[in-house]
Design an enzyme around this catalytic site. Structure first.
Site, PDB file in Angstrom:
ATOM      1  N   SER A 140       0.795  -1.214   0.136  1.00 59.18           N
ATOM      2  CA  SER A 140       0.241   0.173  -0.019  1.00 59.18           C
ATOM      3  C   SER A 140       0.967   1.252  -0.094  1.00 59.18           C
ATOM      4  O   SER A 140       1.931   1.132   0.604  1.00 59.18           O
ATOM      5  CB  SER A 140      -1.101   0.241   1.227  1.00 59.18           C
ATOM      6  OG  SER A 140      -1.518   1.347   1.255  1.00 59.18           O
ATOM      7  N   TYR A 153      -1.430  -1.289  10.148  1.00 57.35           N
ATOM      8  CA  TYR A 153      -1.706  -1.847   8.714  1.00 57.35           C
ATOM      9  C   TYR A 153      -0.369  -1.526   7.873  1.00 57.35           C
ATOM     10  O   TYR A 153       0.164  -2.234   7.213  1.00 57.35           O
ATOM     11  CB  TYR A 153      -2.718  -1.047   8.152  1.00 57.35           C
ATOM     12  CG  TYR A 153      -3.180  -1.249   6.392  1.00 57.35           C
ATOM     13  CD1 TYR A 153      -3.720  -2.495   6.273  1.00 57.35           C
ATOM     14  CD2 TYR A 153      -2.673  -0.370   5.464  1.00 57.35           C
ATOM     15  CE1 TYR A 153      -4.046  -2.733   4.888  1.00 57.35           C
ATOM     16  CE2 TYR A 153      -3.103  -0.716   4.255  1.00 57.35           C
ATOM     17  CZ  TYR A 153      -3.527  -1.958   3.979  1.00 57.35           C
ATOM     18  OH  TYR A 153      -3.818  -2.229   2.557  1.00 57.35           O
TER      19      TYR A 153
END
Length: 244
Positions: A140, A153
């Protein structure tokens, strides 16, 4: 029995980015294994779309954090199609919250799916993908954005990036590329969940291209890395429309 086709496994392939990757690879002529965690309705809908495309495909339920389930999924792919050429690791979850208050049970679940899951799938891929193949993980762009609320995350995704870069070098001489695609904000249910319209509009305005990414944008990159992009290896590709 070999189908004579290139064969791809896509984890998290029943929805969002994974589903679009499955459809795009099917368009390229791949036989595809659609992995899903537990939502059979989404898997059935994806399989129906693939059937309409005339694709060769099977759906396989497996928790990517479960070593036995992941091994069985790869066994099924080899039994059904004769081998594996491409593995695309999309499965993931994205609970968010400030680090100081982050629930540790949620953190453990996040690590199990996003990091342990990616490790187990990549490990099997490294053992089984045929010469000329590709292993493609997803990270990401949040690892570069450093946006508050995403510490847990981002930690899992930084782990995926490190694992990818090292494996590319460990597979020297195997003719297998290993890369990571790191999308920015993508218009999926996973990303939009819990965000109000003002927040979504602000995030969509960040890239110079003036919009949020789409699953199709990411699927095109994956298809390139799976096929003609053979000279890209051991890289993290930040796919965010120029937001960073």
């Amino acid at each position: 029995m070999s189908t004579g086709q290139r064969v791809a496994i896509v984890t998290g392939g029943s929805r969002g980015i994974g589903r679009q990757v499955v459809q795009r690879l099917a368009e390229e002529g791949y036989a595809v294994v659609v992995n899903y965690a537990g939502n059979k309705a989404d898997a059935d809908a994806t399989m129906a779309t693939l059937t309409d495309q005339g694709a060769t495909a099977i759906a396989v339920q497996a928790d990517v954090g479960d070593e036995k389930a992941v091994t069985a999924m790869f066994d099924t792919a080899e039994r059904e199609f004769g081998g594996i050429d491409v593995v695309v690791n999309v499965a993931g979850i994205m609970p968010v919250g400030p680090l100081v208050d982050f629930d540790l049970d949620t953190f453990d679940r996040l690590v199990r799916t996003n990091l342990r899951g990616a490790f187990l799938v990549t490990q099997q891929a490294a053992r089984r993908v045929r010469a000329g193949g590709a292993i493609i993980n997803t990270s990401s762009s949040i690892t570069k954005f450093s946006r508050p609320g995403y510490a847990a995350y981002a930690a899992t995704k930084n782990g995926v990036e490190a694992m990818t870069l090292i494996l590319a070098r460990e597979l020297r001489g195997r003719d297998i590329t290993v890369n990571t695609v790191a999308p920015g904000p993508v218009n999926t249910e996973l990303f939009l969940r819990g965000k109000d319209e003002e927040t979504i509009a602000r995030i969509a305005a960040e890239p110079p291209l003036g919009r949020m990414g789409t699953p199709e944008d990411i699927a095109e990159i994956v298809a390139f890395l799976a096929g003609p992009g053979r000279w890209i290896n051991g890289q993290v590709l930040y796919a965010n429309g120029g937001a960073i």
